[in-house]
Design an enzyme around this catalytic site. Sequence first.
Site, PDB file in Angstrom:
ATOM      1  N   GLY A 199      -9.047   2.901  -4.680  1.00  0.00           N
ATOM      2  CA  GLY A 199      -9.381   2.165  -6.352  1.00  0.00           C
ATOM      3  C   GLY A 199     -10.442   0.759  -6.253  1.00  0.00           C
ATOM      4  O   GLY A 199      -9.733   0.042  -4.975  1.00  0.00           O
ATOM      5  N   GLN A 258     -11.630  -7.788  -8.677  1.00  0.00           N
ATOM      6  CA  GLN A 258     -10.770  -7.474  -7.461  1.00  0.00           C
ATOM      7  C   GLN A 258     -12.899  -8.306  -6.767  1.00  0.00           C
ATOM      8  O   GLN A 258     -12.891  -8.564  -5.121  1.00  0.00           O
ATOM      9  CB  GLN A 258     -11.049  -7.024  -6.958  1.00  0.00           C
ATOM     10  CG  GLN A 258      -9.712  -6.583  -7.451  1.00  0.00           C
ATOM     11  CD  GLN A 258      -8.796  -4.998  -6.193  1.00  0.00           C
ATOM     12  OE1 GLN A 258      -9.210  -4.266  -6.351  1.00  0.00           O
ATOM     13  NE2 GLN A 258      -8.665  -5.314  -4.807  1.00  0.00           N
ATOM     14  N   CYS A 306      -3.472  -3.887  -0.715  1.00  0.00           N
ATOM     15  CA  CYS A 306      -4.603  -4.487  -1.867  1.00  0.00           C
ATOM     16  C   CYS A 306      -5.705  -5.126  -0.682  1.00  0.00           C
ATOM     17  O   CYS A 306      -5.267  -5.861   0.297  1.00  0.00           O
ATOM     18  CB  CYS A 306      -3.753  -5.140  -2.577  1.00  0.00           C
ATOM     19  SG  CYS A 306      -5.222  -5.368  -4.439  1.00  0.00           S
ATOM     20  N   LEU A 307      -7.168  -4.400  -1.338  1.00  0.00           N
ATOM     21  CA  LEU A 307      -7.983  -5.153  -0.785  1.00  0.00           C
ATOM     22  C   LEU A 307      -7.530  -6.999  -0.808  1.00  0.00           C
ATOM     23  O   LEU A 307      -9.113  -7.346  -0.050  1.00  0.00           O
ATOM     24  CB  LEU A 307      -9.056  -4.574  -1.246  1.00  0.00           C
ATOM     25  CG  LEU A 307      -9.208  -2.359  -0.744  1.00  0.00           C
ATOM     26  CD1 LEU A 307     -10.246  -2.386  -2.340  1.00  0.00           C
ATOM     27  CD2 LEU A 307      -9.784  -3.041   0.585  1.00  0.00           C
ATOM     28  N   HIS A 318      -1.415   0.972 -10.231  1.00  0.00           N
ATOM     29  CA  HIS A 318      -1.717  -0.821  -9.321  1.00  0.00           C
ATOM     30  C   HIS A 318      -2.894  -1.524 -10.037  1.00  0.00           C
ATOM     31  O   HIS A 318      -3.365  -2.592 -10.083  1.00  0.00           O
ATOM     32  CB  HIS A 318      -1.740  -0.402  -7.964  1.00  0.00           C
ATOM     33  CG  HIS A 318      -2.775  -1.318  -7.156  1.00  0.00           C
ATOM     34  ND1 HIS A 318      -1.538  -1.872  -6.150  1.00  0.00           N
ATOM     35  CD2 HIS A 318      -3.402  -1.518  -7.032  1.00  0.00           C
ATOM     36  CE1 HIS A 318      -2.494  -2.601  -5.228  1.00  0.00           C
ATOM     37  NE2 HIS A 318      -2.907  -2.903  -5.637  1.00  0.00           N
ATOM     38  N   GLU A 319      -4.540  -0.429 -10.857  1.00  0.00           N
ATOM     39  CA  GLU A 319      -4.812  -0.509 -11.035  1.00  0.00           C
ATOM     40  C   GLU A 319      -4.969  -1.744 -12.229  1.00  0.00           C
ATOM     41  O   GLU A 319      -5.990  -3.132 -12.260  1.00  0.00           O
ATOM     42  CB  GLU A 319      -6.702   0.071 -10.767  1.00  0.00           C
ATOM     43  CG  GLU A 319      -7.187   0.668  -9.579  1.00  0.00           C
ATOM     44  CD  GLU A 319      -7.271  -0.597  -8.294  1.00  0.00           C
ATOM     45  OE1 GLU A 319      -7.488  -1.594  -8.449  1.00  0.00           O
ATOM     46  OE2 GLU A 319      -6.576   0.234  -7.118  1.00  0.00           O
ATOM     47  N   HIS A 372      -3.898  -5.405 -12.489  1.00  0.00           N
ATOM     48  CA  HIS A 372      -5.589  -6.195 -11.893  1.00  0.00           C
ATOM     49  C   HIS A 372      -5.905  -6.190 -13.060  1.00  0.00           C
ATOM     50  O   HIS A 372      -6.092  -8.325 -13.073  1.00  0.00           O
ATOM     51  CB  HIS A 372      -6.149  -5.320 -10.554  1.00  0.00           C
ATOM     52  CG  HIS A 372      -5.983  -5.622  -9.022  1.00  0.00           C
ATOM     53  ND1 HIS A 372      -5.632  -6.583  -8.222  1.00  0.00           N
ATOM     54  CD2 HIS A 372      -5.716  -4.280  -8.683  1.00  0.00           C
ATOM     55  CE1 HIS A 372      -5.718  -6.415  -7.733  1.00  0.00           C
ATOM     56  NE2 HIS A 372      -5.904  -5.202  -7.255  1.00  0.00           N
TER      57      HIS A 372
HETATM   58 ZN    ZN Z   1      -5.294  -4.273  -5.266  1.00  0.00          ZN
END
Ligand code: ZN
Length: 176
Positions: A46, A51, A104-105, A146-147, A150
């Site tokens: 995702g 991000q 998380c990226l 989670h997304e 963000h």
């Molecule tokens: Zn994340």
Amino acid sequence: MSVRKIVTLPEPVLKRKAHTVTKFDKNLQALIDDMIETMRAAPGVGLAAPQIGLSERIIVIEYLENEENEEDEDKEDAPKKVWAVLNPEIIKRSEETLTGVEGCLSIPNLVGEVERHAAVQVKGLNRHGKPMKLKAKGWLARIFQHEIDHLNGVLFTERATHVWRPSDEIEPEQEV
Ligand code: ZN
């Protein structure tokens, strides 16, 4: 299409509430394609627009649709589904919650145990601006939560009961 740079903490855009998408033009289509490519290259399951440094309410998710079906032995071959949702909103949440390990990226080298609703219903717009609704459970529901976090400037580390460096203990299943 091109792979965009993923921004990491302490980049301020990650802590900001993202803007509602109102323009459904060619640039938006190109951006969504870039987000999908960036998510795959990472690799992740995702990605939210903040991000890649853009304060816009856009998320993309790619996940096995039948991941929760334990009778399916051939997970590797199961088809993956890609979702692109604009201005997503959680409209229903299960009372039941599940705890899982997230990464998380945008927060490299840190994972944490996070409690999430076991199932959610999400509404938003598809990439062409048409209203859409979907139901997700288990890991897919976790990814959506989670997304969408963000887009509100909320990171999993703020929800985690504890966080640690993944080399010590369990690895997260996927990065988002
Ligand atoms: Zn994340």
